[in-house]
Design an enzyme around this catalytic site. Sequence first.
Site, PDB file in Angstrom:
ATOM      1  N   ASP A 346      23.682  42.109  45.613  1.00  0.00           N
ATOM      2  CA  ASP A 346      22.766  43.008  46.306  1.00  0.00           C
ATOM      3  C   ASP A 346      23.469  43.607  47.525  1.00  0.00           C
ATOM      4  OD1 ASP A 346      19.951  43.968  46.857  1.00  0.00           O
ATOM      5  OD2 ASP A 346      20.290  42.781  48.665  1.00  0.00           O
ATOM      6  N   GLU A 382      26.017  46.281  43.576  1.00  0.00           N
ATOM      7  CA  GLU A 382      25.103  47.353  43.960  1.00  0.00           C
ATOM      8  C   GLU A 382      25.859  48.107  45.055  1.00  0.00           C
ATOM      9  OE1 GLU A 382      20.447  47.928  45.196  1.00  0.00           O
ATOM     10  OE2 GLU A 382      21.596  46.429  46.301  1.00  0.00           O
TER      11      GLU A 382
END
Length: 698
Positions: A346, A382
């Site tokens: 993330d 990401e």
Amino acid sequence: MEYQITSGSPLRMGAHHDGRGVNFAVFSAHASQIDLCLFSPDGCTQVARLPLPERSGDIWHGYLQGLPLGTVYGYRAHGVYEPEQGHRFNPNKLLLDPYTRQLCGAFADNPAKLGYVEGDAAEDLSFDPRDSAPYVAKSVVSDPALFTKITDQPQTPWEDTLIYEAHVKGLTAQNDRIPAATRGTYEALASDEMLDHFKQLSVTALELLPVHAFLNDSFLLKKGLTNYWGYNTIGFFAPEPRYFGPEGIAGFQRMVRRLHSARIEVILDVVYNHTAEGDQRGPTLSFRGLDNASYYRLTDEDARYYVNDTGTGNTLNVAHPQVLRMVLDSLRFWVEHMGVDGFRFDLATTLAREADGFDPQGGFMDALRQDPVLAGVKLIAEPWDIGPGGYQLGAYPPEFAEWNDAYRDTVRRFWKGDSHSAQDLAARLLGSAEVFDHRGRRAWSSVNFIAAHDGFTLADTTSYAKRHNQANREGNRDGHHTNHSDPCGVEGPTSDPDILARRARRQRNMLATMFLSQGTPMLLAGDEMGNGQAGNNNAYCQDNAIGWVDWQADQSGLAHFVKELSAFRAAHPVLRQTRFLHGAMRVSDGLPDVAWFDVSGAAPDWHDPGLSTFCLMLRGSADAVVNTVHDDAVLVIINRAPEAVKLRLPDTPDAQGWKVGLRTGAASSVAKVEAEFLVEAEEVVALTLAPVDNAHER
């Protein structure tokens, strides 16, 4: 009971039982003393408070002979309370061991968790004397037998990977084919019902939203909501207890083993960019109390405040060697002892940001890539955050795949009818080579998706023009504003059969586009069934029917169509190539590895802003060292136009002709594929080569 604590060892972080007692080791560079606090088995009563007797460098440690497995404990850290200097020591706050593998109890929504006095005029510069122990989860001395090594990873090649992104609870909470007692648990993910579903879709990797222990935000609890997605980590080694079934932690490992037996890998969405402690107004639960100035990146102007490249209040300081060690230890733990096969990082840009900005060869990236345990697992970035230079799509090292949001937006824009979108779609169909084809990267580097947990589901992309996040109680101001969505004539639910049919076809078209693209396809759980979220494009706090998958949603046979798509992709190697295609001529036959046509057989007019119909011929890459897909070819036909078109098909080799491999329109078959082929309005078709006597068969 009297406890005699000895010096112990600094070599292993956390609490480790050796069969005779427990060694404790915890990092703090700036504390003046660390107390080990022991609790009753229910975690309610502190029964001992023992200063750790030894410090080796910045590791505080001690050993307790005879301490049993399952002992509940926590730490209290002494030191200066000088927020403006970056130090927030408060021994009144019980602290979770950063290395704990199990939790006892839960975090309550109580201001005693704060290191300062809530409401005081001095705000976080004030000092709170209340004991937080009654209101926080504690650490547990775990049984080493729970964490034996798992070594049966499937190791599916990247080019053969189909990712299915899912929330542990949300995927099964409403599946009435699974016993009610296990729905929403780790065990449910590997139930016979779910394994059958995954096999039908040819899923090879299950990507789970965060399963590290996380905290419910106070501001959500005050609104009667909860942190559903879990991007609020407080324990990087502990599985989140709210998903435990009858077997507890062992249920997670059983889930992994059952998925592995079905040749399905497990990828975890991991949040190492920040923690649940938030900004200067947040609670003191672990890292902040142990060594705020080391665990977090603080602003140069005033160490009272946190660098907020994540948008969540704080940024973990992975540039610090002990914090970096913790992250790598956590990753290895999940691979070796929990059986995980990969990670989706993330806000990965935060992890790769050095003092001078984003650096794909910085400390974290170098440490991760050289680690022998982590070298063989799947790594997905990401590739953005909200910090300076935060958007870094295509900039990660060759070992990484990356979430390609440009793919999502382009496919949505094209099927919505935006001008100039066909040109962008052409690049996305070929794996976004202009973004990823450098440094020896492979075509699988682009993780292609139409929808993910963050944003509209596929069904909502075809049903809503704008977000409807009122249930989040933020005045509908949260979530993406630009969704590139189109409700096909009516906003929201409708009974109009024409609109419903158009929406269903639009969904099939977008899914077909994804499965026919070079790169790694990722399917959002529920999209194969037309699952929607009532227009909510930010369901992070909706632990209810809005955020859960509706297993009764499929009214148009979409799941069966996705099954056909995945089977077609698996059957045709030209759709799963590792090399990028650039139209180079193949030495073996003098044919280009990729070619483009319009309906007449000429080159498309790429300068036409309204270009809506084109064809793509895919063959094995001219750059392949060994061309294992030499005899395979797929002709992809895309027609966004509102009317049918006649296509002049390319010539085929002797004794071969075209046959329909799949199509998204109403016609399920054709009697014969002629030299001129009729493509329906708003349709995707894929043709394959077959011997002439079988060319009429579908």
